[in-house]
Scaffold this active site. Structure first.
Site, PDB file in Angstrom:
ATOM      1  N   GLU A  92      -4.959  -8.999   1.414  1.00 24.14           N
ATOM      2  CA  GLU A  92      -5.449  -8.690   2.542  1.00 24.14           C
ATOM      3  C   GLU A  92      -7.065  -8.563   2.184  1.00 24.14           C
ATOM      4  OE1 GLU A  92      -4.380  -5.015   4.567  1.00 24.14           O
ATOM      5  OE2 GLU A  92      -2.397  -5.129   4.222  1.00 24.14           O
ATOM      6  N   GLU A 150       0.653  -1.230  -0.073  1.00 23.08           N
ATOM      7  CA  GLU A 150      -0.132  -0.027  -0.051  1.00 23.08           C
ATOM      8  C   GLU A 150       0.635   1.107  -0.110  1.00 23.08           C
ATOM      9  OE1 GLU A 150      -2.785  -0.351   3.173  1.00 23.08           O
ATOM     10  OE2 GLU A 150      -3.974  -1.773   2.130  1.00 23.08           O
TER      11      GLU A 150
END
Length: 959
Positions: free
Chosen positions: A510, A436
């Site tokens: 995730e 991210e």
């Protein structure tokens, strides 16, 4: 473990038999975890940081380490600690602390808590002269600086990367050597609890000048035709000045020590102060493949010889297996498609913070495996080596993650260290080079950096692929990723991406971020508790556990799913701030107690028949009200019964759950699971009585007497019928006797501010304003009634004409030498809270000295090996004096000052806050205690006492 221990003893015995009497082993790797001295420093006040940085030339000239970094620094009164050590977990919770870091009293608002000093002395025998000797740190959080014998060696900014210092040139052979580490945890690296201190192991490695360097082997395996080709890339370091010729032997050993394959290469050479590389090939016939169900490990033993003499032996554990990420078929292990049933995990655990004993790494992986987890992502940093060792032994696949994207020398160094360290672990299936990275995800720079980092990894390990975990896809880092990791399916159009990039494998790196509190079924936001029913944690951004898993199952090309997270962890207290102190994303709480969502996963991730009911059935005051009852099972039908009466039998949808609305009445709910009409499993929840007894249960009955082995102990209370009371909140006090110590307690409550790890806290007040006065008369030191001595020791003596011992005087200005002198310093009155005590630590400067406090003679006792005096608060003044009356040393005041290590040896006052008792309240029926052996054999006893209930005891055999 016992068989491994016996094999280790046998190997050591054989080595001792082979070596001549008095000879050294070719390589020694010595654990340095035991018996360090620790004290808090200060992040920006040098005087509260033991004077560090105040000495002239301290960073300008070699060997001028000052404050605690000075070899002669007096660390009397510092705490003795063993590593791994996390001082942050010992700190209180504070509303001013960063909630992302669990609201611990550490960081910029707490400079007095954010720096830690560690000191240790080691003996290096004279026989080690000529060897190469190095310190190896597996990790310290963070910004650590290391000195040896006052010499600065270097710093490591990362809190996660292992680092090494060759200390050969700085050692006193045949003498005592001082290692000093300063760790500064003021700044955060992540947005989750990261701890503080030397929280991983430290090693001392001794080798010959010609040796295999750290992480100097790489074992690559290829399986074909029922055989395995083992290719060994070897680096050999020659630290001698002259070139060296040598022979390399590689042996592959099975777990029983039998040689399965062998190769030898002679006539190899390495230049002086240079590294040579070689590649050898061995063949294993009928290899036993490493797999989830059979995590078989081999040992490669590499031997270097010079002139017929063994100079180094280096062992590498490895496994033989094949891994592939296919864009159409997903993940493939040993030719078989396997869905990755993964969890993301940070590295902290209830009670111990990030300083996990090795046995707790094993325990946590077993807890994950108990509900079907087969893969572990090390979010978001390099793991401790022992985690990967445990994953190798237990059969757990690992995504090994680097800390930050980039190509600067510092970042590349950390990435290279990660890959070199971990590339022989069969459990590691994928390197993650970023997570991210929002500043890069949508930009061409993200694509470029992902490809550059992929190339760096491939240079070091061509056998595995790399990944980037992204919160957006279609551009930037996702295009540069070798294997794309989708973070949260609701944030991506994964099918569109797959169509646009059909050659790129994918995994759901995730998913979930569900917010549940273990044992809670009605929201209580005032207590930061959220109900445990599975649902979307962040609608529009993430999916429920069930929705996420179904989507992955429906896509053959998706390699698997990594749930955010396996364990709750301190910090990142979404959706709350203070007073929440931990996350609620886990499939278990911070202690590892399974939440209900873990039972959903167990139903579809484990083969054993099972059925699970939620919630519990203790709801006083809600009689007649409907209760949302859900059932997880891997049966194809489930029947629910209330007090023996059937509430219906329902078919179980694949990868889903069943639901009933049941009016509450005290009694019993039973769920019965069927498969093809045959009863396969059942479970009951029943209304319990009030707590009647405390119950302790450990994961083992026996511990090794090595000072490292642990037992994880569950604490519950039960009613008179022996049933666990699910809503119990009793306070429980703990004590141990025998060869046990408690190292942590927890209960999984995200709003609990009880102490995780009570510890004695020391604050130090340095003595300052030192002055000396020469005394005449042979009887001055033995006759304190003499007028000159009495006036010199008076609390309000005039010191205007006394000498400053730190002031340099030329020879012509040196005062006449006298038989005796007074050395006098001062300190302000310590501010003592209730329960605190003050101790004056002094030193034995010369034989025959006397010590006076405020003019009163005192006789120091010995406290933890150092002379000390307990200070009576009633006798203290606002300004207090400490005076030594002693014979003038042969080298005078100047020599005495030179030996004082910045006056640290002359004394300090320690203010001690005693440790709180070991205590924890149950949270929804559960608490946890972690006990560890002390190193001595015997029977250890843990006692748990709750007010109003008879105490419980648990005995462990320590041998």
């Amino acid at each position: 473990m016992w068989h491994s221990f016996k094999r280790a003893l046998l190997a050591l015995s054989l080595l001792a038999w082979l070596l001549p009497a008095g000879a050294q082993a070719p390589r020694e790797r010595i654990n340095l975890d035991r018996d360090w001295r620790f004290a808090h420093g200060h992040a920006h006040d040098a005087r509260q940081d033991f004077g560090h940085g105040l000495r002239a030339f301290f960073f300008a000239k070699a060997g001028y380490g000052d404050g605690p970094a000075a070899p002669g620094f007096k660390d009397a009164g510092w705490r003795r600690v063993d590593l791994p050590h996390d001082w942050a977990v010992e700190l209180p919770f504070d509303a001013r602390g960063d909630t992302n870091h669990g609201s611990k009293a550490i960081g910029r608002a707490f400079p007095e808590n954010s720096v830690g000093w560690y000191r240790k002395t080691i003996e290096i025998p004279a026989s080690d002269r000529g060897r190469r000797i190095a310190l190896e740190f597996d990790g310290a959080y963070r910004d650590s600086v290391v000195w040896v014998n006052g010499h600065y060696l270097g710093r490591e900014p990362s809190g996660y990367s292992g680092f090494r210092h060759d200390i050969t040139d700085y050692l006193d052979y045949g003498g005592t050597n001082t290692i000093v580490v300063r760790v500064d945890a003021t700044m955060e690296e992540g947005w989750f609890y990261e701890g503080a201190g030397i929280y991983r192991h430290v090693w001392l490695t001794k080798t010959a000048p010609l040796h295999v360097p750290q992480w100097g082997t790489f074992v690559k395996t290829t399986v074909a035709g029922g055989r395995a080709a083992i290719e060994v890339d070897l680096s050999v370091r020659n630290d001698a000045r002259q070139a060296a010729r040598f022979t390399v032997e590689h042996r592959i050993l099975d777990p029983d020590g039998r040689t399965l394959a062998h190769t030898r290469a002679a006539g190899l050479a390495a230049g002086g102060a240079a590294t040579a590389d070689s590649r050898q090939r061995l063949i294993l016939a009928k290899p036993r493949l490493w797999s989830l169900d059979d995590p078989h490990l081999y040992l490669l033993r590499t031997t270097l010889s010079q002139n017929g003499r063994v100079v180094d032996t280096y062992d590498t554990r490895f496994g033989v297996r094949t891994v592939a990420f296919d864009p159409d078929r997903g993940f493939i292990l040993n030719g078989k498609r396997i869905k990755l049933q993964g969890t993301n995990n940070h590295q902290d655990h209830a009670g111990v913070g990030v300083a996990l004993p090795d046995g707790l790494q094993d325990w946590r992986l077993k807890q994950l495996k108990s509900f079907g987890v087969n893969a572990y992502r090390t979010a978001h940093h390099p793991p401790t080596p022992e985690l990967l060792d445990a994953a190798d032994r237990l059969g757990m696949l690992v995504i090994d993650e680097h800390r930050m994207m980039g190509t600067s020398p510092e970042i590349v160094s950390q990435l290279e260290r990660l890959v070199r360290r971990d590339r022989n672990h069969p459990s590691v299936i994928l390197w993650s080079v970023g997570n991210e990275e929002w500043a890069l995800e949508g930009k061409p720079l993200g694509t470029h950096l992902a490809r550059e980092m992929h190339a760096i990894v491939k240079r070091l390990d061509p056998t595995r692929r790399t990944s980037v975990a992204t919160s957006s896809s279609g551009r930037g880092t996702s295009l540069g990723a070798d294997v794309i990791g989708f973070n949260y399916g609701a944030q991506h159009d994964v099918d569109a991406f797959h169509r646009a990039h059909p050659d790129k494998p994918a995994t759901m790196s995730e998913e979930g971020s569900t917010l549940t509190t273990r044992g809670i079924y009605l929201d209580d936001r005032a207590r930061v508790h959220l109900n445990a029913y599975d649902r979307q944690g962040r609608p529009g951004n993430s999916l429920s556990i069930e929705e996420g898993w179904r989507r992955v199952q429906e896509r053959d090309w998706m390699s698997g799913m990594f749930i955010w997270t396996g364990f709750d962890y301190r910090g990142e207290t979404t959706p709350f701030g203070w007073p929440a102190i931990s996350s609620q994303f886990g499939m278990t709480d911070t202690t590892g107690v399974l939440k209900d969502t873990a039972y959903y996963l167990k139903a579809w991730w484990r083969p054993e028949p099972m059925v699970h009911i939620l919630p519990h059935w203790n709801w006083p005051g809600r009689e007649g009200q409907p209760v949302d009852v859900r059932v997880y099972s891997n049966g194809d039908e489930v029947e629910l019964l209330q007090d023996g009466r059937s509430l219906g039998r329902q078919p179980m949808p694949r990868d889903s759950h069943l639901r009933w609305s049941v009016p509450y009445a005290p009694g019993r709910l039973e769920a019965v699971a069927y498969r093809r009409g045959v009863r396969i499993a059942d479970t009951v929840v029943a209304t319990t009585g009030t707590p009647a007894t405390v119950h302790l249960s450990a994961d083992t009955e026996r511990l090794a007497a090595d000072g490292r082995a642990i037992a994880v102990v569950w604490v519950n209370v039960r009613d008179r019928e022996g049933r666990l009371v699910p809503a119990a909140s009793n306070r429980v006090d703990f004590a141990v006797s025998g060869p046990l110590r408690i190292i942590g307690v927890g209960n999984g409550d995200p709003g609990s501010h009880e102490a995780d790890r009570p510890a004695e806290r020391h604050a130090f007040i340095p003595l300052s304003g030192w002055r000396t006065l020469a005394l005449d008369g042979a009887d001055a030191a033995s006759a304190p009634a003499a007028p000159d001595v009495v006036s010199a020791l008076a609390p309000d003596a005039d010191l205007a004409r006394w000498r400053d011992p730190a002031q340099w005087l030329p020879p012509e200005r040196q005062p006449a030498r006298t038989p005796y002198l007074v050395l006098r310093g001062q300190f302000d009155r310590p501010r003592l809270a209730a329960g605190q005590r003050a101790m004056l630590f002094v030193d034995q400067l010369e034989p025959g000295q006397q010590v006076h406090v405020n003019g009163v003679p005192v006789k120091p006792g010995i406290v933890d090996g150092s002379p000390a005096v307990l200070l009576d608060p009633a006798l203290l003044r606002d300004r207090n004096s400490v005076a030594y009356v002693l014979p003038t040393p042969p080298d005078g005041v100047a020599g005495m000052f030179d030996r004082s290590a910045g006056t640290s040896r002359w004394g300090s006052v320690r203010v001690t806050t005693p440790a709180a008792p070991w205590r924890r309240s149950l949270f929804n029926g559960w608490a946890q205690v972690i006990v560890q052996s002390t190193g001595e054999p015997g029977t250890g006893t843990l006692t748990a006492a709750a007010p109003g209930l008879p105490p419980a005891t648990l005995q462990l055999d320590v041998r």
